[in-house]
Design an enzyme around this catalytic site. Structure first.
Site, PDB file in Angstrom:
ATOM      1  N   LYS A 282     -37.098  -6.703  18.384  1.00 32.42           N
ATOM      2  CA  LYS A 282     -37.647  -6.899  19.734  1.00 32.42           C
ATOM      3  C   LYS A 282     -36.837  -6.191  20.827  1.00 32.42           C
ATOM      4  CE  LYS A 282     -39.954 -11.333  19.096  1.00 32.42           C
ATOM      5  NZ  LYS A 282     -40.035 -12.722  19.521  1.00 32.42           N
ATOM      6  N   ASN A 303     -42.488  -7.881  22.449  1.00 33.90           N
ATOM      7  CA  ASN A 303     -43.051  -8.367  21.178  1.00 33.90           C
ATOM      8  C   ASN A 303     -44.392  -7.714  20.889  1.00 33.90           C
ATOM      9  OD1 ASN A 303     -44.799  -9.743  22.891  1.00 33.90           O
ATOM     10  ND2 ASN A 303     -44.978 -11.466  21.478  1.00 33.90           N
ATOM     11  N   ASP A 318     -45.018 -13.345  24.286  1.00 36.90           N
ATOM     12  CA  ASP A 318     -44.376 -14.662  24.090  1.00 36.90           C
ATOM     13  C   ASP A 318     -44.144 -15.305  25.455  1.00 36.90           C
ATOM     14  OD1 ASP A 318     -44.131 -14.553  21.346  1.00 36.90           O
ATOM     15  OD2 ASP A 318     -42.087 -13.781  21.355  1.00 36.90           O
ATOM     16  N   THR A 384     -24.065 -21.059  19.364  1.00 36.23           N
ATOM     17  CA  THR A 384     -23.002 -20.115  19.718  1.00 36.23           C
ATOM     18  C   THR A 384     -22.902 -20.114  21.241  1.00 36.23           C
ATOM     19  OG1 THR A 384     -23.596 -18.820  17.784  1.00 36.23           O
ATOM     20  CG2 THR A 384     -22.189 -17.736  19.412  1.00 36.23           C
ATOM     21  N   ARG A 387     -23.386 -17.009  23.430  1.00 36.42           N
ATOM     22  CA  ARG A 387     -24.756 -16.498  23.614  1.00 36.42           C
ATOM     23  C   ARG A 387     -25.482 -17.296  24.708  1.00 36.42           C
ATOM     24  NH1 ARG A 387     -28.359 -15.400  18.463  1.00 36.42           N
ATOM     25  NH2 ARG A 387     -29.463 -14.047  19.900  1.00 36.42           N
ATOM     26  N   MET A 421     -38.225 -26.462  11.607  1.00 30.26           N
ATOM     27  CA  MET A 421     -39.228 -25.581  11.001  1.00 30.26           C
ATOM     28  C   MET A 421     -39.307 -25.825   9.500  1.00 30.26           C
ATOM     29  SD  MET A 421     -39.402 -21.540  11.707  1.00 30.26           S
ATOM     30  CE  MET A 421     -38.173 -20.905  10.618  1.00 30.26           C
ATOM     31  N   GLY A 467     -45.702 -25.565  19.462  1.00 33.23           N
ATOM     32  CA  GLY A 467     -45.523 -24.137  19.236  1.00 33.23           C
ATOM     33  C   GLY A 467     -46.777 -23.433  18.766  1.00 33.23           C
ATOM     34  N   GLN A 478     -52.140 -10.454  22.626  1.00 32.16           N
ATOM     35  CA  GLN A 478     -51.966  -9.192  21.901  1.00 32.16           C
ATOM     36  C   GLN A 478     -53.322  -8.602  21.541  1.00 32.16           C
ATOM     37  OE1 GLN A 478     -49.410 -10.269  18.532  1.00 32.16           O
ATOM     38  NE2 GLN A 478     -47.628  -9.546  19.671  1.00 32.16           N
TER      39      GLN A 478
HETATM   40  P1  NAP Z   1     -33.507 -15.990  17.168  1.00 32.74           P
HETATM   41  O1  NAP Z   1     -33.493 -14.809  18.077  1.00 32.74           O
HETATM   42  O2  NAP Z   1     -32.954 -15.858  15.796  1.00 32.74           O
HETATM   43  O3  NAP Z   1     -32.721 -17.185  17.911  1.00 32.74           O
HETATM   44  C1  NAP Z   1     -32.555 -18.448  17.328  1.00 32.74           C
HETATM   45  C2  NAP Z   1     -31.640 -19.285  18.213  1.00 32.74           C
HETATM   46  O4  NAP Z   1     -31.553 -20.574  17.621  1.00 32.74           O
HETATM   47  C3  NAP Z   1     -30.212 -18.750  18.313  1.00 32.74           C
HETATM   48  O5  NAP Z   1     -29.702 -19.015  19.584  1.00 32.74           O
HETATM   49  C4  NAP Z   1     -29.497 -19.558  17.250  1.00 32.74           C
HETATM   50  O6  NAP Z   1     -28.125 -19.753  17.490  1.00 32.74           O
HETATM   51  C5  NAP Z   1     -30.175 -20.890  17.393  1.00 32.74           C
HETATM   52  N1  NAP Z   1     -30.048 -21.676  16.176  1.00 32.74           N
HETATM   53  C6  NAP Z   1     -30.440 -21.323  14.927  1.00 32.74           C
HETATM   54  N2  NAP Z   1     -30.166 -22.314  14.054  1.00 32.74           N
HETATM   55  C7  NAP Z   1     -29.576 -23.300  14.767  1.00 32.74           C
HETATM   56  C8  NAP Z   1     -29.058 -24.575  14.422  1.00 32.74           C
HETATM   57  N3  NAP Z   1     -29.119 -25.029  13.178  1.00 32.74           N
HETATM   58  N4  NAP Z   1     -28.511 -25.328  15.395  1.00 32.74           N
HETATM   59  C9  NAP Z   1     -28.455 -24.875  16.683  1.00 32.74           C
HETATM   60  N5  NAP Z   1     -28.931 -23.672  17.064  1.00 32.74           N
HETATM   61  C10 NAP Z   1     -29.495 -22.897  16.113  1.00 32.74           C
HETATM   62  O7  NAP Z   1     -34.983 -16.518  16.982  1.00 32.74           O
HETATM   63  P2  NAP Z   1     -36.178 -16.521  18.073  1.00 32.74           P
HETATM   64  O8  NAP Z   1     -37.010 -15.319  17.916  1.00 32.74           O
HETATM   65  O9  NAP Z   1     -35.633 -16.839  19.398  1.00 32.74           O
HETATM   66  O10 NAP Z   1     -37.040 -17.730  17.499  1.00 32.74           O
HETATM   67  C11 NAP Z   1     -36.535 -19.050  17.546  1.00 32.74           C
HETATM   68  C12 NAP Z   1     -37.627 -20.024  17.168  1.00 32.74           C
HETATM   69  O11 NAP Z   1     -38.657 -19.949  18.134  1.00 32.74           O
HETATM   70  C13 NAP Z   1     -38.291 -19.639  15.844  1.00 32.74           C
HETATM   71  O12 NAP Z   1     -37.780 -20.427  14.831  1.00 32.74           O
HETATM   72  C14 NAP Z   1     -39.763 -19.874  16.033  1.00 32.74           C
HETATM   73  O13 NAP Z   1     -40.135 -21.059  15.368  1.00 32.74           O
HETATM   74  C15 NAP Z   1     -39.908 -20.078  17.521  1.00 32.74           C
HETATM   75  N6  NAP Z   1     -40.826 -19.073  18.083  1.00 32.74           N
HETATM   76  C16 NAP Z   1     -42.098 -19.483  18.291  1.00 32.74           C
HETATM   77  C17 NAP Z   1     -42.998 -18.624  18.845  1.00 32.74           C
HETATM   78  C18 NAP Z   1     -44.396 -19.112  19.090  1.00 32.74           C
HETATM   79  O14 NAP Z   1     -45.267 -18.300  19.394  1.00 32.74           O
HETATM   80  N7  NAP Z   1     -44.633 -20.392  18.963  1.00 32.74           N
HETATM   81  C19 NAP Z   1     -42.642 -17.305  19.190  1.00 32.74           C
HETATM   82  C20 NAP Z   1     -41.317 -16.911  18.952  1.00 32.74           C
HETATM   83  C21 NAP Z   1     -40.431 -17.810  18.403  1.00 32.74           C
HETATM   84  P3  NAP Z   1     -27.007 -18.678  17.049  1.00 32.74           P
HETATM   85  O15 NAP Z   1     -26.949 -17.693  18.149  1.00 32.74           O
HETATM   86  O16 NAP Z   1     -25.793 -19.482  16.870  1.00 32.74           O
HETATM   87  O17 NAP Z   1     -27.490 -18.076  15.747  1.00 32.74           O
END
Ligand code: NAP
Length: 505
Positions: A282, A303, A318, A384, A387, A421, A467, A478
């Protein structure tokens, strides 16, 4: 044409699957005799020829399961030819020793489970020279460029050729091979019965990708990610294309990070119409585009990419989808609490609201940006902490350590972590005892639809946004950008709901 590969250890099961497939309208079935454990009874297997058959008996070194002698194997292949089977698959080293007979067509094949060799054209020439009716080359794709080379080889061949790249990266070759002139492509009976890595199922190929009707006018779209196999986007977009009877297909493109620029150039050259972009591309995609909408620039991530000739324009749906979801929730909450008879303007709904964003990745960035743009007071808590601090600095909010997420009482709580999830359905990022009924709780996780956080929030009397709603809305935006048409939202929603795993507690 689709050729469904079946491999069962018992004759009875092999025959039952063959019959089932013929009833389902399969036009060609490959029987993998190396899967049969006992003595092979060809006459029994081929007694009822309900649809054309390919007979294959693969050795271990070629990716098969054959454990008996090589003499026995060759005898079976010869017997299959003598019985007039439609196709027989012969590897390069044995094809010269097994002569043509009757009407059986010869597939001369080569498999490489390690890589896609550079000398595909030479390999092809060698196989074609072995009296091949069809040349089959199946190699492991380690890069997207392997797929491009493979399809070029198929396109250039004068002998009917099937060129397949195995693994998730190779899906493009499995779907687009027919377009480039392959006589058929191999598919799996079901996701549990995949016989080669990266095989697409018969059902998905027949109902979703429909490669036999792809032609020069077909507009290709897709999702670029790494990995990509889990993506629901091909289901949702292809269902919408079908609904509108559009000659368009949407494919999953697994592209490693170091090939993104090459991939985008390939999309331009091929005439791909648009892309959904997801992890890990992205941010990197943004720098490769000719234009980017203001919001995507502000967020620092796209996206969605619309491609028109050399023009590539980036969007962030998004962000739009999440803001729509929250706007609707705030309006509903306002009405429910009957704060004022005066309608509140959309741009004032968020002003001064305290919002807590959990997570600091791509989704968190899009939502935190949107909230700040609308005047909400944003805090970000993430595992983290650095971040979280960085995102807070970028949007103008407050960064918190994960352990400090309960220090504030948010009016809007948004989970942008994957916690909850599938299959981790018993986890929640926020303790249920800390939820307050006046809080709007938005869980961006959409699989399952009813996460533990969503359930807890309902139980606490909160306003809830799930979600799935966001996911369908971002896909609908999109679709509109891709086609200019009104998206069939209900169909898109139903498609996702049908696929996402049932929650098991
Ligand atoms: P990402 O860029 O990988 O970011 C995930 C974030 O969650 C990071 O800040 C990560 O922390 C944190 N995290 C992961 N596991 C964790 C845990 N066990 N405890 C605390 N924090 C944790 O992913 P993303 O694209 O933002 O997506 C995140 C979630 O949003 C996805 O799982 C998805 O289900 C949802 N999403 C939904 C849509 C929708 O259309 N509904 C669209 C996009 C995303 P670190 O920095 O420490 O790794």
């Amino acid at each position: 044409m689709l050729c469904v590969t079946i491999g069962r250890s018992r004759h009875k099961a092999m025959i039952a699957e063959y019959k089932f497939l013929a009833e389902q309208g399969a036009e060609l079935v490959e029987m993998r005799l190396d899967y049969i454990g006992r003595h092979i009874d060809l006459r029994r297997l081929l007694a009822d020829r309900l649809c054309p058959v390919v007979i294959t008996c693969r050795r271990r070194e070629d990716g098969g399961r054959w454990e008996k002698t090589e003499d026995e194997r060759r005898m079976i292949l010869r017997s299959a030819i003598a019985s007039g089977v439609d196709f027989v698959d012969l590897e390069e080293d044995i094809a010269g020793g097994i002569p043509r007979y009757g009407s059986t067509k010869r597939i001369v094949s080569l498999h490489n489970f390690e890589e896609t060799p550079q000398d595909l054209d030479e390999i092809h020439a060698r196989l074609a020279a072995l009296d091949a009716d069809v040349v089959k080359i199946a190699t492991m794709a380690n890069s997207f460029s392997d797929c491009v080379r493979m399809l070029r080889m198929v396109e250039a061949s004068t002998v009917p050729t099937i060129g397949l790249c195995m693994g998730d990266i190779g899906t493009l070759t499995r779907v687009m091979g027919l377009y480039y002139g392959s006589p058929f492509t191999y598919v799996a009976l079901s996701s549990e019965r995949k016989i080669a890595p990266g095989q697409v199922t018969f059902e998905a190929m027949r109902d979703i990708y429909r490669p036999d009707t792809i032609n020069a006018e077909t507009k290709i779209y897709g999702v670029v990610a790494d990995p990509v196999a889990h993506s629901l986007s091909p289901h949702i977009h292809n269902a919408a294309f079908k609904h509108h009877n559009l000659n368009c297909r949407y494919l999953p493109f697994r592209v490693p990070a170091d090939e993104l620029a090459f991939f985008l150039q390939w999309c331009r050259d091929f005439g791909v119409g648009g892309l959904s972009v997801t992890i890990p591309h992205k941010e990197a995609m943004l720098d490769l585009l000719t234009q980017v909408e203001a919001a995507a620039k502000g967020i620092g991530a796209v996206n969605t990419v619309a491609i028109d000739g050399l023009e590539t324009t980036g969007y962030n749906t998004d962000y739009r989808a999440a803001m729509d979801c929250l706007t609707e929730a705030l309006k509903t909450q306002g009405r429910a609490f009957g704060k004022s008879d005066e309608p509140v303007r959309d741009e004032d709904l968020f002003r001064g609201r305290i919002a807590l964003v959990l997570g600091a990745g791509g989704a968190a960035r899009a939502i935190a940006y949107g909230l700040r743009q609308r005047g909400a007071l944003v805090s970000v808590a993430s595992r983290t902490e650095e971040r979280a601090q960085q995102l807070a600095r970028d949007v103008g909010g407050r960064g918190l350590a994960w352990a400090h997420r309960y220090d504030i009482r948010p009016g809007i709580l948004i989970n942008c972590t994957p916690i909850g999830m599938h299959p981790d359905v018993n986890s929640t990022p926020y303790d249920k005892d800390r939820l307050h009924e006046q809080t709007i709780v938005f869980d961006t996780v959409y699989n399952p639809e009813n996460t533990l956080l969503v359930k807890d929030a309902h139980a606490a009397g909160c306003f809830v946004v799930n979600g799935l709603d966001m996911f369908v809305r971002q896909a609908a935006y999109q679709y509109k950008l891709f086609t200019g048409l009104e998206p069939p939202v209900q169909l898109m929603r139903d498609t996702v709901k049908r696929i996402i795993s049932p929650v098991r507690f």
